[in-house]
Design a protein around this motif. Sequence first.
Motif, PDB file in Angstrom:
ATOM      1  N   TYR A  65       0.917  -1.262   0.068  1.00 28.65           N
ATOM      2  CA  TYR A  65      -0.099   0.104  -0.014  1.00 28.65           C
ATOM      3  C   TYR A  65       0.885   1.297   0.017  1.00 28.65           C
ATOM      4  N   HIS A  90      -4.483   1.152  -8.484  1.00 29.17           N
ATOM      5  CA  HIS A  90      -3.957  -0.121  -8.225  1.00 29.17           C
ATOM      6  C   HIS A  90      -3.007  -0.822  -9.362  1.00 29.17           C
ATOM      7  N   TYR A  98      -0.029  -3.657  -6.149  1.00 27.28           N
ATOM      8  CA  TYR A  98       0.133  -2.378  -5.489  1.00 27.28           C
ATOM      9  C   TYR A  98      -1.286  -1.607  -5.134  1.00 27.28           C
ATOM     10  N   ILE A  99      -1.336  -0.992  -4.208  1.00 26.38           N
ATOM     11  CA  ILE A  99      -2.784  -0.336  -4.233  1.00 26.38           C
ATOM     12  C   ILE A  99      -2.301   1.394  -3.297  1.00 26.38           C
ATOM     13  N   TYR A 101      -3.482   5.205  -2.373  1.00 29.29           N
ATOM     14  CA  TYR A 101      -4.733   5.733  -1.931  1.00 29.29           C
ATOM     15  C   TYR A 101      -4.157   7.224  -1.336  1.00 29.29           C
ATOM     16  N   GLU A 119     -10.579  -0.453  -4.513  1.00 31.41           N
ATOM     17  CA  GLU A 119      -9.420  -0.713  -5.310  1.00 31.41           C
ATOM     18  C   GLU A 119      -9.576  -2.235  -5.474  1.00 31.41           C
ATOM     19  N   TRP A 120      -9.485  -2.900  -4.318  1.00 31.47           N
ATOM     20  CA  TRP A 120      -9.638  -4.212  -4.076  1.00 31.47           C
ATOM     21  C   TRP A 120     -10.627  -4.855  -5.078  1.00 31.47           C
ATOM     22  N   ILE A 123      -9.288  -4.918  -8.239  1.00 32.36           N
ATOM     23  CA  ILE A 123      -8.287  -6.110  -8.585  1.00 32.36           C
ATOM     24  C   ILE A 123      -8.889  -7.478  -8.649  1.00 32.36           C
TER      25      ILE A 123
END
Lengths: 210, 112
Positions: A65, A90, A98-99, A101, A119-120, A123
């Motif tokens: 992150y 991401h 990679y995220i 924020y 974002e997940w 993904i």
Amino acid sequence: MVLRQNIAQERYGKSYSPLYIALVFKWRCHFYNIILKVFGNAKEIDFPILFTPLEQYVEGFTVEYGDINALPPDIIPERHEKNEVGEGCHFIGKDTIYIFYDQSPSISPQRQRFTIAHEWGHIFQRLDWDFKSDMEGVADPEERDAIIESVAHHFANNYLVPFPLFQSQYLKHRKNLCKEPTPYALAQCFNVSESMMKICFEKHKDKIKQ
Amino acid sequence: MLPLGAKLRELRTNADLSQNELAVKAGVSPAFVYKLEANEYGTLSIDKSQQLAKGLGMTFRDFLEAVGLLNDSSTPKANLALASALRKRKLNENQVKQVVSYVDFIEQGNKP
């Protein structure tokens, strides 16, 4: 990106087509079932919900992150569209997810949690070949963007406040307080924004009263 | 399009598993494994990928890489998306077909 939901919806603009409604419903349900599997797969579930179960689900990937403000602007072109600032993005690398924020103090921790969950959602969409295939079949790119963003939004909502946990907390609060809990009280409990919890109340009110 | 069925069969035989054994270990139906290997399904959802990875004793990431999903993001409907983008650019149906065939031709050249 969270910002992109608004832009995608705005660009799409027109009233929702039957295709949009059908696909958002279909994939919202699909990813909700996957969220339940994520929780079923998790070694333990913390409360308020952390992102560890999602990280465990994508076994073999390292998850990192970072602060989106540290990224060069040209990597994330949507960020500065319409003078708005996007809050997350991401990248899926060979071994690492990679995220990024917005970690600015002006953004509340609840909002940051929502951005990460959103974002997940993207993904999981990208790792779901069925979903990608269905999206490639949507002829209108604006409609496709709007669907993808809406499904990611539902994913974030359902992950941070899954219905079974919402129901148990709601009933627990009602028993302890001897009155109906407020969205504010449950928002604190789930560490989400009050506005998001109001949406959950609205969404689940009929099921809760049963 | 990825030869998903062939890749899965290769992984399964390398793991010394029958279709039934893999189905039990992965928590999917034997018919699903059979149809996947027979290329009756062109795509895989994330949960099925995760279950098959577990059944094969691999990490999710390694499974995605082994079946080619990590490197190749195309899907069987990629041509539909390309065609609709070309139609938006006002190409007629014949021109759309020509471009899609040309892209297929280039893609064939990229394959080892």
